[in-house]
Structure formats: C-alpha cells, structure tokens
Scaffold this active site. Sequence first.
Site, short mmCIF file in Angstrom:
data_model
loop_
_atom_site.label_atom_id
_atom_site.label_comp_id
_atom_site.label_asym_id
_atom_site.label_seq_id
_atom_site.Cartn_x
_atom_site.Cartn_y
_atom_site.Cartn_z
N ASP A 207 -0.67 -0.17 6.49
CA ASP A 207 -0.11 -0.90 5.35
C ASP A 207 -0.09 -0.01 4.11
OD1 ASP A 207 -2.80 -0.87 4.51
OD2 ASP A 207 -3.20 -2.82 5.42
N SER A 208 -0.23 -0.61 2.94
CA SER A 208 -0.12 0.16 1.69
C SER A 208 -1.17 1.27 1.60
CB SER A 208 -0.24 -0.76 0.48
OG SER A 208 -1.44 -1.51 0.54
#
Lengths: 251, 251
Positions: free
Chosen positions: A20-21
């Site tokens: 993810d981020s």
Amino acid sequence: MQKHVGVNTMMRSKIVLFGDSITEQSIRENGWGVPLANAYSRRADILVRGYGGYNTKWAMFLLDHLFPLDSTKPPIATTIFFGANDAALLGRTSERQHVPIEEFKENLRKFVRHLKECSPTMVIVLITPPPLSEEGRLAYARSVNGENATKIPERTNEVTGQYANACVEVAKEMGVWYINLWSKMQETDGWQTKFLRDGLHLTTEGNAVVYEELIKVFDEAGLSAVNMPMDFPHHSKIDSKHPERAFQQHV
Amino acid sequence: MQKHVGVNTMMRSKIVLFGDSITEQSIRENGWGVPLANAYSRRADILVRGYGGYNTKWAMFLLDHLFPLDSTKPPIATTIFFGANDAALLGRTSERQHVPIEEFKENLRKFVRHLKECSPTMVIVLITPPPLSEEGRLAYARSVNGENATKIPERTNEVTGQYANACVEVAKEMGVWYINLWSKMQETDGWQTKFLRDGLHLTTEGNAVVYEELIKVFDEAGLSAVNMPMDFPHHSKIDSKHPERAFQQHV
C-alpha cells in the site's frame, strides 16, 4: 576472476515491493526502498508496486497483471506489505477500506499461492503493518480538518495488531518469510513518534527499521547482495590496453 | 474517468539512466534518481545502469546487452551521462580512463544511433559531465593518501569543459536533448563545494540540479509524469461495494 552475466541485463533480476502507501512511498527521499536499491545496485532492480489506500481486496485485482504466471523471468523476491488499510474500523471515517480479518488472511494466502505458482524459488516476505498511534492519527486529522476533525481514530493499534498477528500466522502456515513490524517497532520507547510521522506512515527512522529487517531476511534467505554477481566487471578489472578481455563472458 | 493500463504492468514503461558513477550513485540517499523515481511512481520504472569508473569506450561493450535491438518494450527515455572519466588526463594518475575527445564524440554518436535504432520515439538526453574542481580533487586525494597524495590533479575543469562542449555538439548534430551541466552549475557562485563533494561527484544540492534540469527536459519532451496514465485507479475511485468496476479496462 569475477563472474558476471552479460546477456540482456535489461532483464536483470527483479525484487518487487508489493503493498500500500507505505510501499508506494518507499522510493521517496529517506524511504526504505532507496537503501535497498543501493544495496542491490548492479545486481537487481527494485520495482515498486505500491498502491496508496489499497487493501488486500483491491490489490487482488492487480495480482495477475503485476505477476503474470507466464513470465519468463519472475522476481527473485517479493515483499507483500498490506494490512494497514484492511485494519481500518467499520463505522469510522475510513470504513470503506476495511476488510474482515478472515478475508484478509485468505487474500494473503492467495497472494502467496499465486507468487509460488509464478516461481517456486521466489523469496516471499510478508510484512505486517506497523503499529498504529491513535494519538498520531487524531493529531493528523486535526492538522487536515481543524476543529471539525474526527475525535475518534479510524484505526486502533489493538486491531492493527490483530491483522499483524494474522499476517504472521499466514506466513508460518505457508512457510514463507515474515517481518513482524508491529511487534518490532513497539520494542522501542517512543515508537509512536520516532517511527511514525502521522500515526501510520513512516519517519526516516521508521523506514530504516523496515530496511534493516528486510536486509536481514534477504541475507538469511541467501539473497545477500554481496553474494550476487555484478552485471559487468568492476572498472578496476578492465585492462585499458585490452578492454575486450574483461567483457568476455564467464558462464 | 481516469484512464489506466491494466495489462502486464510488470512491463510498465522504463526510463533508463545510463552512465558512470554519477549515474550509479543516483539511487542513493539524496541522489538525483530518487526524486525521479518518486515523480514517475506508478507510471514508469527508473532503471539505473550506472557503472562507476567507466568511460564511453568501456561502456560500448554494454550497449547491446543493456539495449537489445530486438526488445519488444524499449525504454521510453534514456539519459546518457558520460565524460567525467573520458576527460581524465594522459600522464596523470587516472590516465587509464582517458578517451581522446574525437573518440568520445564518436562513441556518443554510436550510443545515440543505437538507441534510435532501438526505438525511434525514445527520448534521448545527453548530459555533460559536471564541472570539475581541481582543488576539490586534490583535497580528496590528500584525504585518501595523505602526504603522499598527488599534487597534480588528474582532471582539469578546462579539459572537462571541452568534453562537455563535445557532448553538446553531438546532441545538436543528432537532434537529441541535452543538459549542459558543466555550464549550468558554474552559473552558481561556490559551485566547487556547493555542488561537488570531492571535486567530481555530486552533493545533495548538485544532485538536485541534475533532477531539476532533467525534469524540465522530460516535461518539454512530452514525458511529464502528470500527463502519463497511472497504472491502476487511485484508491478514491474505487467503489467499496463494487470494486471490480474500477478495474474494468478503459482502452
């Protein structure tokens, strides 16, 4: 004489960072992907496949595209680093990202099965979400929304810890490597601000922890950069009168 | 709706950085490749093909391997960043790296011709060597060899400037992009220590100059990251009730 591979090194070995981020931001200044890319310089390409805001459910749609089963040169290693979004709480501001914990585990299993099918020798590393600072999240919400900010955190450290444990369980069950970042970071006093800049994403020091833990795993898994051949000879090995000799291939 | 490509994005667009140590070090902390990789996050992979100590003569041996003519997906852009080693002086401590200036020019032409043959649409950017601080080189030699260090610099700014001009001439002659780093950096007072850490390699500020100049060229060449499609939808575009809709392909 130092061994090197000379054939089509545009196709050099790949290490893929899937997540993810926290993975998407790994290749920014001070990110954990930068020292990794440097460590594997001239040996393997670090390919970032990080998707901010994604949970394992949404990332499932990417799997066949990012890791095609018919690839002639699959990655030698892949990190799977999800859970921070899956652990968002129902009934709070980030509930759209929530994935039930059993579904999260099943998604991780599918990721691992798919990667093993891609390549049975691939080093697969499951990374748990980092711990979560509720105070840090609320401070961040206030910095964005001021007085209108939510007073109730959208994630808790306790629930994130359940997702971290689930991740470790899947890794053990399936016999792949793992890093329990959630536990590891909490061993250090002041982890809430030392390692997290907004209660969730990593500071420079937090990124360093990921890098150090990952390098340890890669070393243990036999992927130490120093043991991998360089793609072409070191310049000091080149005879300036007969440079072609250094480039004759050693198979 | 935002367009995205969904097919085999392990094969996403590539931007290749081809050069010597200044390119090899681009993916280290504060290197010029790091903000570049971040700028093209989820759009193009930055592949570093930097070889410390190499001149254009030795790099010629890599050309077919790094840029195979039969590649089905050649890079969309390549930087060619040599000259710092070619410009090493005969009769000095680094003379083995010296390449005569006419041969340097011809080598650059061969690089460009080869890349154009790889892909007629590839954005090719020739980057000149940075200016050279003779005082910085001597101080560096002293820091390594103490009192036994050479008192005569192995490179001079004047000769490096001739190689920089040669590089610009080739770029103009062949109609490719270029960055005259040698001139650009010398526009700033104190460039000797502001941009160079050992008289030759780049400081954080020096790396920033390369990044800023390169982004300008890429923007002008139509390769601006913001105009390139993201590989998959931004998470905010995903309907949590019907995530599959966001992943239907838009061709």
